[in-house]
Design an enzyme around this catalytic site. Structure first.
Site, short mmCIF file in Angstrom:
data_model
loop_
_atom_site.label_atom_id
_atom_site.label_comp_id
_atom_site.label_asym_id
_atom_site.label_seq_id
_atom_site.Cartn_x
_atom_site.Cartn_y
_atom_site.Cartn_z
N ASP A 192 8.73 47.75 63.23
CA ASP A 192 7.50 47.62 62.52
C ASP A 192 7.76 47.85 60.86
O ASP A 192 6.57 47.93 60.30
CB ASP A 192 6.68 49.14 62.87
CG ASP A 192 6.31 49.21 64.46
OD1 ASP A 192 6.11 48.05 64.90
OD2 ASP A 192 6.06 50.08 64.99
N ASP A 216 5.65 50.30 57.19
CA ASP A 216 4.80 51.25 58.13
C ASP A 216 5.07 52.73 57.80
O ASP A 216 4.56 53.15 56.85
CB ASP A 216 5.38 50.89 59.40
CG ASP A 216 4.38 51.52 60.66
OD1 ASP A 216 3.23 51.55 60.25
OD2 ASP A 216 4.70 51.93 61.69
N ASP A 220 9.46 58.05 61.68
CA ASP A 220 8.80 58.19 62.96
C ASP A 220 9.48 58.67 64.01
O ASP A 220 10.76 58.62 64.13
CB ASP A 220 8.21 56.80 63.45
CG ASP A 220 6.96 56.29 62.87
OD1 ASP A 220 6.39 56.91 61.87
OD2 ASP A 220 6.56 55.28 63.13
N ARG A 272 -0.11 62.30 56.59
CA ARG A 272 1.00 62.47 57.50
C ARG A 272 2.16 63.19 56.91
O ARG A 272 3.22 62.35 56.86
CB ARG A 272 1.48 61.15 58.18
CG ARG A 272 0.02 60.38 59.03
CD ARG A 272 0.57 59.33 59.65
NE ARG A 272 -0.54 58.77 60.67
CZ ARG A 272 -0.70 57.66 61.45
NH1 ARG A 272 0.75 57.06 61.51
NH2 ARG A 272 -1.59 57.36 61.87
#
EC number: 4.2.2.2
Length: 394
Positions: A192, A216, A220, A272
């Site tokens: 990604d 992205d 993650d 985030r």
């Protein structure tokens, strides 16, 4: 000397320290904005991770001692501690047939390795870098960048340390063949564009890295990954910074446990920091500088313990709240708590839930969390350090 003169000197010293640190660590023409708040304590206090190793002048001869310094949920991470040293001598990359001396050749090996770098280098990867188990990528002593191509994938492995490198301007990976071990080359459908993507993995430690400006996310942690510590990193100039949990329907993420500690979430970040689903996130002693939307968010009933952080809100009236629940209702029972946090410029945290939120740490994972007013000092050297092989790291 008057009180005003002393205050002026403190401001000048703090500005100089921040600018020199940014330049030494190669923030690529971007100088982080220094917030208009003085640290509320002296600049000579280190956090528990750094105090474990940074003052040792013989660190270069004992690199593997770093693995003894991780705290939190990732404290069992060994990386390549039980393996040999492997030295990256060139920045060249071949996704299918990596050559000895390249980073990819080291990270795909089946045996434990502690990977270092012979010189400064910028590595532009041909495709995503598949890291095998029991590896340490240790950038100390060199200025190492992974940039301008696909970046790091940690998938279905265990015991990986990434320390002291800069990862920025990451692009999506391509469909094609990528080697993940000496005996396996597999079809990849394209990554990604994350800086570091962690899938279904355990015992992972990301420490003292610089992460910015990727397609992205920056980090993650998904697909039931657990035993993760993310510490001492400098994040800047990015939208979706850190995702913990795959999606709301992926119930296996309930096992996820992540420690986010001693990081500096710098200017130009939107949201985030982290965003959590289902699992447990201990967010401790981090510095947040003027997020654009929110700092800590989540959905699907995660447990979030915000402890001893230093939140400086944006000047915008609609961006003062630290927290964001990604649902319209039903979140009142989610356990989101704040303790020892410091709130500046109108920042505020909306707690929720009932019952105990005690940390599920073992004795080996537990560490002392300082009051939030000490965070400017504890995070002052977030990001890659300036390490001379003949002296301590600064």
């Amino acid at each position: 000397m008057t009180l005003f003169t002393v205050s002026c000197l403190l401001v000048v010293l703090f500005l100089c320290h921040s600018l020199v640190h940014a330049e030494n660590n190669g923030y690529y023409g971007y100088t982080p904005t220094v917030a208009n708040y003085l640290p509320e304590k002296p600049q000579n206090i280190m956090n528990p991770v750094d105090s474990c190793w940074r003052l040792k002048s013989d660190w270069a001869a004992n690199r593997k001692d770093l693995a003894d310094c991780v705290v939190g949920f990732g404290s069992s991470t060994l990386g390549g501690k039980k393996g040999n040293l492997y030295v990256v001598t060139n920045p060249y990359d071949n996704a299918q047939n990596p050559q000895p001396g390249s980073l990819r050749y080291g990270v795909i090996q089946a045996k434990p390795l502690w990977i270092t770098f012979a010189k400064d280098m910028v590595i532009t990867l041909e495709n995503e870098l598949m890291v095998n188990s029991y590896k340490t990528i240790d950038g100390r002593g060199a200025k190492v960048e992974i940039a301008y191509g696909p970046c790091i994938t940690i998938q279905d492995v265990t015991n990986v340390i990434v320390h002291g490198i800069s990862i920025h301007d990451c692009k999506p990976g391509k469909y094609g063949m990528v080697r993940s071990s000496p005996t396996h080359v597999g079809h990849r459908k394209g990554s990604d564009g994350d800086a570091i993507a962690i899938f279904g993995s355990s015992n992972i430690w990301i420490d003292h890295c610089y992460l910015a400006s990727c397609t992205d996310g920056l980090i993650d942690v998904i697909h039931a990954s657990t035993g993760i510590t993310i510490s001492n990193n400098y994040f800047t100039q990015h939208d979706k910074v850190m995702l913990l949990g795959h999606n709301d329907d992926f119930v296996q993420d309930v096992k996820m446990k992540v420690t986010v500690a001693f990081n500096h979430f710098g200017p130009g970040l939107v949201e985030r920091m982290p965003r959590v689903r289902r699992g447990y996130a201990h967010v401790a002693n981090n510095r947040y500088d003027k997020w654009i939307m929110y700092a800590i968010g989540g959905s699907a009933d995660p447990t979030i313990f915000s402890e001893g952080n230093y939140f400086i809100a944006s000047d915008k009236s609609n961006s003062k709240e630290v927290t964001k629940r990604e649902v319209k209702g039903g979140w009142n029972n989610w356990r989101w708590r704040t303790s020892k946090d410091v709130f500046k410029n109108g920042a505020y945290f909306v707690p929720s839930g009932y019952g105990s939120i005690s940390l599920p740490y073992s004795s080996a994972q537990r560490f002392t969390v300082a009051p939030g007013n000490l965070v400017p000092s504890l995070t002052a050297d977030a990001g890659p350090l300036n390490c001379n092989r003949n002296g301590p790291c600064y």
